[in-house]
Design an enzyme around this catalytic site. Structure first.
Site, PDB file in Angstrom:
ATOM      1  N   CYS A  13       0.857  -1.177   0.000  1.00 23.43           N
ATOM      2  CA  CYS A  13       0.000   0.000   0.000  1.00 23.43           C
ATOM      3  C   CYS A  13       0.897   1.232   0.000  1.00 23.43           C
ATOM      4  O   CYS A  13       2.114   1.128   0.064  1.00 23.43           O
ATOM      5  CB  CYS A  13      -0.965  -0.010   1.178  1.00 23.43           C
ATOM      6  SG  CYS A  13      -0.203   0.215   2.780  1.00 23.43           S
ATOM      7  N   SER A  14       0.284   2.368  -0.055  1.00 19.41           N
ATOM      8  CA  SER A  14       1.056   3.615  -0.170  1.00 19.41           C
ATOM      9  C   SER A  14       2.081   3.772   0.946  1.00 19.41           C
ATOM     10  O   SER A  14       3.241   4.039   0.693  1.00 19.41           O
ATOM     11  CB  SER A  14       0.119   4.821  -0.188  1.00 19.41           C
ATOM     12  OG  SER A  14      -0.701   4.768  -1.322  1.00 19.41           O
TER      13      SER A  14
END
Length: 103
Positions: free
Chosen positions: A8-9
């Site tokens: 994820c980011s």
């Protein structure tokens, strides 16, 4: 043992999803290692994974990461936004196992 990498980011938003996936795997007697990393750590971490699932917020990186995943020989897909939002560990685990060819 199957190794499932989530990205994820920042690496933080998937930690709860990882916990849910581990709970489901344990209840079903499935031996897996599941971990999450931020997008900048994906290239080095994917080398020890059997599958890579990326968070919906990283969908725009799928093409670039697919090229990297192909080089190390692992499947890649984007986590379904509904499953991600619901923190549906069972659905995401099933998707990962399907991609590996175990489901």
């Amino acid at each position: 043992m199957k190794r499932i990498l989530l990205a994820c980011s920042s690496g933080m938003s998937t930690s709860l999803l990882v916990s849910k996936m581990k709970e489901v795997a344990e209840s079903k007697g499935i031996e897996v290692e599941i971990w999450a990393v931020s997008q900048d750590k994906v290239p080095s971490e994917m080398e020890r994974a059997d599958v890579l699932l990326i968070g919906p917020q990283m969908r725009f990186l799928k093409k670039k990461l697919a090229s990297d995943a192909e080089k190390v020989g692992i499947p890649l897909d984007v986590i379904d936004p509904v499953d991600y939002g619901r923190i549906d560990g069972e659905a995401v685990l099933n998707k990962a196992l399907e991609l590996i060819g175990e489901n």
